[in-house]
Design a protein around this motif. Structure first.
Motif, PDB file in Angstrom:
ATOM      1  N   ASP A  27      95.680 -41.180   4.052  1.00  0.00           N
ATOM      2  CA  ASP A  27      96.420 -41.681   2.892  1.00  0.00           C
ATOM      3  C   ASP A  27      97.926 -41.510   3.088  1.00  0.00           C
ATOM      4  O   ASP A  27      98.445 -40.388   3.059  1.00  0.00           O
ATOM      5  N   ARG A  28      98.630 -42.625   3.270  1.00  0.00           N
ATOM      6  CA  ARG A  28     100.068 -42.553   3.519  1.00  0.00           C
ATOM      7  C   ARG A  28     100.837 -42.042   2.310  1.00  0.00           C
ATOM      8  O   ARG A  28     102.005 -41.689   2.414  1.00  0.00           O
ATOM      9  N   GLY A  29     100.202 -42.025   1.145  1.00  0.00           N
ATOM     10  CA  GLY A  29     100.850 -41.502  -0.048  1.00  0.00           C
ATOM     11  C   GLY A  29     100.798 -39.991  -0.151  1.00  0.00           C
ATOM     12  O   GLY A  29     101.327 -39.409  -1.101  1.00  0.00           O
ATOM     13  N   SER A  30     100.187 -39.332   0.812  1.00  0.00           N
ATOM     14  CA  SER A  30     100.052 -37.881   0.768  1.00  0.00           C
ATOM     15  C   SER A  30     101.418 -37.212   0.794  1.00  0.00           C
ATOM     16  O   SER A  30     102.301 -37.612   1.546  1.00  0.00           O
ATOM     17  N   GLN A  31     101.582 -36.203  -0.049  1.00  0.00           N
ATOM     18  CA  GLN A  31     102.875 -35.545  -0.198  1.00  0.00           C
ATOM     19  C   GLN A  31     102.835 -34.047   0.111  1.00  0.00           C
ATOM     20  O   GLN A  31     103.852 -33.456   0.430  1.00  0.00           O
ATOM     21  N   SER A  32     101.670 -33.460  -0.059  1.00  0.00           N
ATOM     22  CA  SER A  32     101.567 -32.005   0.083  1.00  0.00           C
ATOM     23  C   SER A  32     100.490 -31.677   1.106  1.00  0.00           C
ATOM     24  O   SER A  32      99.411 -32.277   1.083  1.00  0.00           O
ATOM     25  N   PHE A  33     100.817 -30.690   1.946  1.00  0.00           N
ATOM     26  CA  PHE A  33      99.930 -30.376   3.066  1.00  0.00           C
ATOM     27  C   PHE A  33      99.783 -28.860   3.167  1.00  0.00           C
ATOM     28  O   PHE A  33     100.764 -28.123   3.039  1.00  0.00           O
ATOM     29  N   THR A  96     100.460 -35.760 -10.599  1.00  0.00           N
ATOM     30  CA  THR A  96      99.332 -35.402 -11.458  1.00  0.00           C
ATOM     31  C   THR A  96      98.035 -35.251 -10.661  1.00  0.00           C
ATOM     32  O   THR A  96      97.010 -34.877 -11.219  1.00  0.00           O
ATOM     33  N   ASN A  97      98.076 -35.547  -9.375  1.00  0.00           N
ATOM     34  CA  ASN A  97      96.910 -35.350  -8.513  1.00  0.00           C
ATOM     35  C   ASN A  97      97.041 -34.113  -7.629  1.00  0.00           C
ATOM     36  O   ASN A  97      96.282 -33.929  -6.688  1.00  0.00           O
ATOM     37  N   ALA A  98      98.010 -33.262  -7.953  1.00  0.00           N
ATOM     38  CA  ALA A  98      98.241 -32.078  -7.122  1.00  0.00           C
ATOM     39  C   ALA A  98      97.049 -31.130  -7.141  1.00  0.00           C
ATOM     40  O   ALA A  98      96.898 -30.315  -6.236  1.00  0.00           O
TER      41      ALA A  98
ATOM     42  N   GLN B  44      84.351 -29.973  -1.017  1.00  0.00           N
ATOM     43  CA  GLN B  44      84.502 -31.225  -1.752  1.00  0.00           C
ATOM     44  C   GLN B  44      84.981 -30.965  -3.173  1.00  0.00           C
ATOM     45  O   GLN B  44      84.485 -30.062  -3.847  1.00  0.00           O
ATOM     46  N   PHE B  45      85.901 -31.794  -3.608  1.00  0.00           N
ATOM     47  CA  PHE B  45      86.505 -31.666  -4.934  1.00  0.00           C
ATOM     48  C   PHE B  45      85.535 -32.129  -6.007  1.00  0.00           C
ATOM     49  O   PHE B  45      84.948 -33.213  -5.913  1.00  0.00           O
ATOM     50  N   LEU B  46      85.368 -31.302  -7.035  1.00  0.00           N
ATOM     51  CA  LEU B  46      84.513 -31.653  -8.165  1.00  0.00           C
ATOM     52  C   LEU B  46      85.330 -32.233  -9.309  1.00  0.00           C
ATOM     53  O   LEU B  46      85.130 -33.368  -9.728  1.00  0.00           O
ATOM     54  N   PHE B  47      86.222 -31.429  -9.857  1.00  0.00           N
ATOM     55  CA  PHE B  47      87.100 -31.877 -10.938  1.00  0.00           C
ATOM     56  C   PHE B  47      88.228 -30.881 -11.155  1.00  0.00           C
ATOM     57  O   PHE B  47      88.164 -29.749 -10.676  1.00  0.00           O
ATOM     58  N   GLU B  48      89.238 -31.346 -11.893  1.00  0.00           N
ATOM     59  CA  GLU B  48      90.372 -30.514 -12.240  1.00  0.00           C
ATOM     60  C   GLU B  48      90.608 -30.584 -13.734  1.00  0.00           C
ATOM     61  O   GLU B  48      90.504 -31.662 -14.334  1.00  0.00           O
ATOM     62  N   GLY B  98     103.805 -30.132  -9.695  1.00  0.00           N
ATOM     63  CA  GLY B  98     103.741 -31.391  -8.964  1.00  0.00           C
ATOM     64  C   GLY B  98     103.525 -31.225  -7.477  1.00  0.00           C
ATOM     65  O   GLY B  98     102.892 -32.047  -6.850  1.00  0.00           O
ATOM     66  N   THR B  99     104.091 -30.176  -6.893  1.00  0.00           N
ATOM     67  CA  THR B  99     103.850 -29.928  -5.460  1.00  0.00           C
ATOM     68  C   THR B  99     103.367 -28.496  -5.290  1.00  0.00           C
ATOM     69  O   THR B  99     103.753 -27.808  -4.357  1.00  0.00           O
ATOM     70  N   ASP B 100     102.541 -28.087  -6.205  1.00  0.00           N
ATOM     71  CA  ASP B 100     102.099 -26.706  -6.220  1.00  0.00           C
ATOM     72  C   ASP B 100     101.047 -26.392  -5.186  1.00  0.00           C
ATOM     73  O   ASP B 100     100.448 -27.281  -4.576  1.00  0.00           O
ATOM     74  N   THR B 101     100.810 -25.123  -5.054  1.00  0.00           N
ATOM     75  CA  THR B 101      99.779 -24.612  -4.169  1.00  0.00           C
ATOM     76  C   THR B 101      98.603 -24.135  -4.996  1.00  0.00           C
ATOM     77  O   THR B 101      98.788 -23.500  -6.037  1.00  0.00           O
ATOM     78  N   GLN B 102      97.419 -24.417  -4.513  1.00  0.00           N
ATOM     79  CA  GLN B 102      96.217 -23.933  -5.165  1.00  0.00           C
ATOM     80  C   GLN B 102      95.791 -22.611  -4.549  1.00  0.00           C
ATOM     81  O   GLN B 102      95.801 -22.455  -3.324  1.00  0.00           O
ATOM     82  N   TYR B 103      95.406 -21.676  -5.410  1.00  0.00           N
ATOM     83  CA  TYR B 103      94.929 -20.384  -4.952  1.00  0.00           C
ATOM     84  C   TYR B 103      93.470 -20.253  -5.356  1.00  0.00           C
ATOM     85  O   TYR B 103      93.121 -20.459  -6.524  1.00  0.00           O
TER      86      TYR B 103
END
Lengths: 113, 113
Positions: A27-33, A96-98, B44-48, B98-103
């Motif tokens: 996904d070229r829209g990816s912003q966070s890694f 909002t998809n972070a 795999q992502f379930l929901f947020e 918006g560019t946060d880290t998940q713990y």
């Protein structure tokens, strides 16, 4: 094609060597890694986050990001047996998809004393 | 600061039953995401959930549901359990900028017999 692909393991390096872990994303829209480390039977633990092209260093770890090539890597210098774990690459498009990260299957690293 | 906590840590259920898992995020974190980890499918992502609203949803059947309370604590429910639901269920919290880290929390290991 998987959304996030990591180099197939397992990867084995001698103690003190450099371990190189690679990840590509679609996904070229990816912003966070992110790079997470997961020991057997445990939950993922954050090692590095990177958002801009280039290198980011934290101790023995260096993350490299190239958005044009859709490529992110993790270098572990002076590898230690305690670095033996599965390393997960995670990507999200931020905003909002972070909270919705896509993970690779992981690369299992073994550091031999 | 306390980390993400999940209860229970281990669960054994039989097919057809339902189960509820709980997650308490890091203080001040408003986003809670749920992931399923299995050997075959990976993470795999379930929901947020964010501010008591489901903000993102993965590709899981409707048997998987969740909610978030005003104190940001979250619960996940799986109804009519199937053998394939056996997995490590991970909760991750994020402050959200918006560019946060998940713990990640320690996870709940669910076994369906």
């Amino acid at each position: 094609q998987k959304e996030v692909e990591q180099n197939s393991g397992p990867l084995s390096v001698p103690e003190g060597a450099i371990a190189s872990l690679n990840c590509t994303y679609s996904d070229r829209g990816s912003q966070s890694f992110f790079w997470y480390r997961q020991y057997s039977g445990k939950s993922p633990e954050l090692i590095m986050s990177i958002y801009s092209n280039g290198d980011k260093e934290d101790g023995r770890f260096t993350a490299q990001l190239n958005k044009a090539s859709q490529y992110v890597s993790l270098l572990i210098r002076d590898s230690q047996p305690s670095d033996s774990a599965t390393y997960l690459c995670a990507v999200n498009i931020g905003g909002t998809n972070a909270g919705k990260s896509t993970f690779g299957d992981g690369t299992t690293l073994t550091v031999k004393p | 600061k306390a980390g993400v906590t999940q209860t229970p840590r281990y669960l054994i259920k039989t097919r057809g039953q339902q189960v509820t898992l709980s997650c308490s995020p890091i203080s001040g974190h408003r986003s809670v995401s749920w992931y399923q980890q299995t050997p075959g499918q990976g993470l795999q992502f379930l929901f947020e959930y964010f501010s008591e609203t489901q903000r993102n949803k993965g590709n899981f059947p409707g048997r998987f549901s969740g909610r978030q309370f005003s104190n940001s604590r979250s619960e996940m429910n799986v109804s009519t359990l199937e053998l394939g639901d056996s997995a490590l269920y991970l909760c991750a919290s994020m402050r959200y900028t918006g560019t946060d880290t998940q713990y990640f929390g320690p996870g709940t290991r669910l076994t369906v017999l």
